[in-house]
Design a protein around this motif. Structure first.
Motif, PDB file in Angstrom:
ATOM      1  N   SER A   4       0.844  -1.190   0.000  1.00 58.19           N
ATOM      2  CA  SER A   4       0.000   0.000   0.000  1.00 58.19           C
ATOM      3  C   SER A   4       0.881   1.241   0.000  1.00 58.19           C
ATOM      4  CB  SER A   4      -0.921   0.010   1.219  1.00 58.19           C
ATOM      5  OG  SER A   4      -0.180   0.088   2.409  1.00 58.19           O
ATOM      6  N   SER A   5       0.436   2.238  -0.690  1.00 54.63           N
ATOM      7  CA  SER A   5       1.088   3.533  -0.656  1.00 54.63           C
ATOM      8  C   SER A   5       0.005   4.550  -0.343  1.00 54.63           C
ATOM      9  CB  SER A   5       1.762   3.845  -1.990  1.00 54.63           C
ATOM     10  OG  SER A   5       0.799   3.901  -3.019  1.00 54.63           O
ATOM     11  N   GLN A   6       0.431   5.682   0.116  1.00 51.40           N
ATOM     12  CA  GLN A   6      -0.564   6.676   0.490  1.00 51.40           C
ATOM     13  C   GLN A   6      -1.099   7.381  -0.733  1.00 51.40           C
ATOM     14  OE1 GLN A   6       0.186   9.004   3.938  1.00 51.40           O
ATOM     15  NE2 GLN A   6      -1.058  10.695   3.199  1.00 51.40           N
ATOM     16  N   GLY A   7      -2.405   7.259  -0.939  1.00 50.74           N
ATOM     17  CA  GLY A   7      -3.089   8.005  -1.980  1.00 50.74           C
ATOM     18  C   GLY A   7      -3.633   9.287  -1.374  1.00 50.74           C
ATOM     19  N   PRO A   8      -4.388  10.045  -2.124  1.00 51.85           N
ATOM     20  CA  PRO A   8      -4.902  11.301  -1.591  1.00 51.85           C
ATOM     21  C   PRO A   8      -5.910  11.122  -0.456  1.00 51.85           C
ATOM     22  CG  PRO A   8      -5.777  10.904  -3.789  1.00 51.85           C
ATOM     23  CD  PRO A   8      -4.759   9.830  -3.509  1.00 51.85           C
ATOM     24  N   GLN A   9      -6.455   9.900  -0.300  1.00 53.38           N
ATOM     25  CA  GLN A   9      -7.494   9.712   0.713  1.00 53.38           C
ATOM     26  C   GLN A   9      -7.219   8.559   1.671  1.00 53.38           C
ATOM     27  OE1 GLN A   9     -11.557  10.561  -0.568  1.00 53.38           O
ATOM     28  NE2 GLN A   9     -10.767  10.693  -2.666  1.00 53.38           N
ATOM     29  N   GLY A  10      -6.066   7.932   1.575  1.00 55.37           N
ATOM     30  CA  GLY A  10      -5.766   6.843   2.497  1.00 55.37           C
ATOM     31  C   GLY A  10      -4.661   5.945   2.014  1.00 55.37           C
ATOM     32  N   THR A  11      -4.491   4.842   2.738  1.00 55.93           N
ATOM     33  CA  THR A  11      -3.411   3.904   2.439  1.00 55.93           C
ATOM     34  C   THR A  11      -3.905   2.497   2.136  1.00 55.93           C
ATOM     35  OG1 THR A  11      -3.166   3.457   4.810  1.00 55.93           O
ATOM     36  CG2 THR A  11      -1.744   5.151   3.880  1.00 55.93           C
ATOM     37  N   VAL A  12      -5.203   2.303   2.008  1.00 52.25           N
ATOM     38  CA  VAL A  12      -5.772   0.985   1.790  1.00 52.25           C
ATOM     39  C   VAL A  12      -5.539   0.545   0.344  1.00 52.25           C
ATOM     40  CG1 VAL A  12      -7.916  -0.348   1.738  1.00 52.25           C
ATOM     41  CG2 VAL A  12      -7.518   1.302   3.573  1.00 52.25           C
ATOM     42  N   ALA A  13      -5.016  -0.665   0.170  1.00 53.28           N
ATOM     43  CA  ALA A  13      -4.870  -1.256  -1.163  1.00 53.28           C
ATOM     44  C   ALA A  13      -6.185  -1.948  -1.517  1.00 53.28           C
ATOM     45  CB  ALA A  13      -3.725  -2.266  -1.171  1.00 53.28           C
ATOM     46  N   PRO A  14      -6.724  -1.719  -2.690  1.00 54.34           N
ATOM     47  CA  PRO A  14      -7.990  -2.359  -3.055  1.00 54.34           C
ATOM     48  C   PRO A  14      -7.819  -3.865  -3.221  1.00 54.34           C
ATOM     49  CG  PRO A  14      -7.051  -1.232  -4.946  1.00 54.34           C
ATOM     50  CD  PRO A  14      -6.174  -0.900  -3.776  1.00 54.34           C
ATOM     51  N   ILE A  15      -8.871  -4.614  -2.961  1.00 53.53           N
ATOM     52  CA  ILE A  15      -8.826  -6.048  -3.219  1.00 53.53           C
ATOM     53  C   ILE A  15      -9.131  -6.336  -4.682  1.00 53.53           C
ATOM     54  CG2 ILE A  15      -9.315  -6.705  -0.840  1.00 53.53           C
ATOM     55  CD1 ILE A  15     -12.206  -7.319  -1.744  1.00 53.53           C
ATOM     56  N   ALA A  16      -9.736  -5.350  -5.371  1.00 56.40           N
ATOM     57  CA  ALA A  16      -9.978  -5.443  -6.807  1.00 56.40           C
ATOM     58  C   ALA A  16      -9.948  -4.022  -7.363  1.00 56.40           C
ATOM     59  CB  ALA A  16     -11.329  -6.090  -7.102  1.00 56.40           C
ATOM     60  N   SER A  17      -9.178  -3.821  -8.404  1.00 59.67           N
ATOM     61  CA  SER A  17      -9.070  -2.495  -9.011  1.00 59.67           C
ATOM     62  C   SER A  17      -9.931  -2.408 -10.258  1.00 59.67           C
ATOM     63  CB  SER A  17      -7.614  -2.202  -9.394  1.00 59.67           C
ATOM     64  OG  SER A  17      -6.820  -2.118  -8.244  1.00 59.67           O
ATOM     65  N   SER A  18     -10.479  -1.240 -10.492  1.00 61.97           N
ATOM     66  CA  SER A  18     -11.254  -1.005 -11.693  1.00 61.97           C
ATOM     67  C   SER A  18     -10.316  -1.006 -12.901  1.00 61.97           C
ATOM     68  CB  SER A  18     -11.952   0.355 -11.605  1.00 61.97           C
ATOM     69  OG  SER A  18     -12.515   0.702 -12.847  1.00 61.97           O
ATOM     70  N   PRO A  19     -10.760  -1.549 -14.035  1.00 59.76           N
ATOM     71  CA  PRO A  19      -9.922  -1.483 -15.235  1.00 59.76           C
ATOM     72  C   PRO A  19      -9.798  -0.041 -15.755  1.00 59.76           C
ATOM     73  CG  PRO A  19     -12.031  -2.510 -15.740  1.00 59.76           C
ATOM     74  CD  PRO A  19     -11.984  -2.312 -14.251  1.00 59.76           C
ATOM     75  N   ARG A  20     -10.739   0.806 -15.377  1.00 58.80           N
ATOM     76  CA  ARG A  20     -10.708   2.227 -15.756  1.00 58.80           C
ATOM     77  C   ARG A  20     -10.960   3.051 -14.499  1.00 58.80           C
ATOM     78  NH1 ARG A  20     -15.079   3.311 -19.183  1.00 58.80           N
ATOM     79  NH2 ARG A  20     -14.159   5.341 -19.567  1.00 58.80           N
ATOM     80  N   PRO A  21      -9.937   3.248 -13.663  1.00 67.67           N
ATOM     81  CA  PRO A  21     -10.130   3.885 -12.353  1.00 67.67           C
ATOM     82  C   PRO A  21     -10.653   5.318 -12.440  1.00 67.67           C
ATOM     83  CG  PRO A  21      -7.947   2.881 -12.513  1.00 67.67           C
ATOM     84  CD  PRO A  21      -8.554   2.840 -13.885  1.00 67.67           C
ATOM     85  N   ILE A  22     -11.478   5.648 -11.485  1.00 65.54           N
ATOM     86  CA  ILE A  22     -11.975   7.005 -11.305  1.00 65.54           C
ATOM     87  C   ILE A  22     -10.837   7.862 -10.750  1.00 65.54           C
ATOM     88  CG2 ILE A  22     -12.757   6.588  -8.931  1.00 65.54           C
ATOM     89  CD1 ILE A  22     -15.275   8.241  -9.600  1.00 65.54           C
ATOM     90  N   ASP A  23     -10.920   9.150 -10.904  1.00 62.42           N
ATOM     91  CA  ASP A  23      -9.917  10.061 -10.345  1.00 62.42           C
ATOM     92  C   ASP A  23      -9.804   9.785  -8.838  1.00 62.42           C
ATOM     93  OD1 ASP A  23      -8.940  12.480  -8.926  1.00 62.42           O
ATOM     94  OD2 ASP A  23      -9.002  13.415 -10.905  1.00 62.42           O
ATOM     95  N   PRO A  24      -8.617   9.540  -8.301  1.00 65.85           N
ATOM     96  CA  PRO A  24      -8.476   9.175  -6.895  1.00 65.85           C
ATOM     97  C   PRO A  24      -8.821  10.289  -5.915  1.00 65.85           C
ATOM     98  CG  PRO A  24      -6.329   9.487  -7.884  1.00 65.85           C
ATOM     99  CD  PRO A  24      -7.333   9.566  -8.997  1.00 65.85           C
ATOM    100  N   GLY A  25      -9.030  11.490  -6.407  1.00 67.92           N
ATOM    101  CA  GLY A  25      -9.401  12.591  -5.529  1.00 67.92           C
ATOM    102  C   GLY A  25     -10.895  12.803  -5.385  1.00 67.92           C
ATOM    103  N   VAL A  26     -11.721  11.981  -6.052  1.00 68.06           N
ATOM    104  CA  VAL A  26     -13.178  12.143  -5.980  1.00 68.06           C
ATOM    105  C   VAL A  26     -13.655  11.915  -4.549  1.00 68.06           C
ATOM    106  CG1 VAL A  26     -15.383  11.095  -6.672  1.00 68.06           C
ATOM    107  CG2 VAL A  26     -13.631  11.564  -8.383  1.00 68.06           C
ATOM    108  N   THR A  27     -14.547  12.789  -4.088  1.00 68.18           N
ATOM    109  CA  THR A  27     -15.170  12.640  -2.775  1.00 68.18           C
ATOM    110  C   THR A  27     -16.682  12.805  -2.935  1.00 68.18           C
ATOM    111  OG1 THR A  27     -15.032  15.003  -2.250  1.00 68.18           O
ATOM    112  CG2 THR A  27     -13.165  13.626  -1.573  1.00 68.18           C
ATOM    113  N   ILE A  28     -17.409  12.493  -1.894  1.00 67.31           N
ATOM    114  CA  ILE A  28     -18.846  12.742  -1.875  1.00 67.31           C
ATOM    115  C   ILE A  28     -19.027  14.210  -1.531  1.00 67.31           C
ATOM    116  CG2 ILE A  28     -21.073  12.167  -0.813  1.00 67.31           C
ATOM    117  CD1 ILE A  28     -19.791   9.841  -2.388  1.00 67.31           C
ATOM    118  N   GLY A  29     -19.614  14.982  -2.414  1.00 64.39           N
ATOM    119  CA  GLY A  29     -19.778  16.410  -2.191  1.00 64.39           C
ATOM    120  C   GLY A  29     -20.947  16.741  -1.281  1.00 64.39           C
ATOM    121  N   HIS A  30     -22.093  16.114  -1.526  1.00 66.86           N
ATOM    122  CA  HIS A  30     -23.239  16.329  -0.660  1.00 66.86           C
ATOM    123  C   HIS A  30     -24.223  15.178  -0.824  1.00 66.86           C
ATOM    124  CE1 HIS A  30     -24.907  18.044  -4.428  1.00 66.86           C
ATOM    125  NE2 HIS A  30     -26.069  17.651  -3.935  1.00 66.86           N
ATOM    126  N   VAL A  31     -25.156  15.111   0.109  1.00 67.16           N
ATOM    127  CA  VAL A  31     -26.232  14.132   0.081  1.00 67.16           C
ATOM    128  C   VAL A  31     -27.535  14.918   0.190  1.00 67.16           C
ATOM    129  CG1 VAL A  31     -27.300  12.201   1.314  1.00 67.16           C
ATOM    130  CG2 VAL A  31     -24.808  12.360   1.173  1.00 67.16           C
TER     131      VAL A  31
END
Length: 189
Positions: A4-31
């Motif tokens: 694991s390396s530190q990404g913009p939001q944590g250090t957790v390594a995924p158990i499965a990666s998307s073949p076309r990953p979303i921008d790693p800085g995406v957050t939930i803006g509002h609900v």
């Protein structure tokens, strides 16, 4: 072996990666949630939890009808939570046993902030559904006046997250010591 390396939001390594990953800085803006009663939900989110009102209006057109709206935020954001009565005015809470939103997590930037939230809830005898130490974060689970479940939480620093040798995290559901948490609460204003 995955590391694991530190990404913009944590250090957790995924158990499965998307073949076309979303921008790693995406957050939930509002609900945005439906409510049966704007005044009742305002009393909880503003008067108890302490959010600021950034917009509120009555008889607003939306979704083929009219209703009341309320937008609340913290720290000057345009809104973290929105509420409307467009298709829910006077309606019952969403029952358990149906598909839909499980909960919304409100992340406090400090443990003291989470402790303050607990103190606010206790001051009005708000029921706590569950309190859990997840290893990565501490969480207090409650329901709002409309039965929407909330997780009030504080994340531990990344270097304290319990990861295995591959950088993966397991489910942790330990007990949260509320007295220890309350000891971190800032002085009341």
């Amino acid at each position: 072996m995955t590391t694991s390396s530190q990404g913009p939001q944590g250090t957790v390594a995924p158990i499965a990666s998307s073949p076309r990953p979303i921008d790693p800085g995406v957050t939930i803006g509002h609900v945005h949630l439906r409510t049966a009663d704007i005044d009742r939900v305002r009393g909880f989110y503003v008067d108890v939890l302490g959010f600021d009102v950034v917009a509120e209006a009555r008889d607003v057109p939306g979704w083929g009808t009219t209703g009341d709206i309320l937008f609340v935020s913290a720290g000057g954001y345009h809104h973290h939570l929105g509420f409307n009565t467009w298709k829910s005015a006077g309606g019952p809470a969403q029952p358990d046993g149906v598909a839909g939103l499980h909960h919304v997590a409100l992340r406090y930037p400090t443990r003291a902030g989470l402790a303050d939230a607990l103190r606010r809830l206790q001051s009005v005898d708000w029921p706590l559904r569950q309190v859990t130490d997840h290893g990565t974060h501490e969480a207090i689970y409650i329901s709002d006046p409309d039965g929407n479940d909330l997780e009030l939480c504080w994340d531990r620093p990344f270097d304290q997250w319990p990861l295995d040798e591959n950088g993966h995290i397991g489910a942790i559901f330990g007990d949260l010591d509320l007295d220890d948490l309350l000891a971190e609460a800032p002085p009341q204003r």
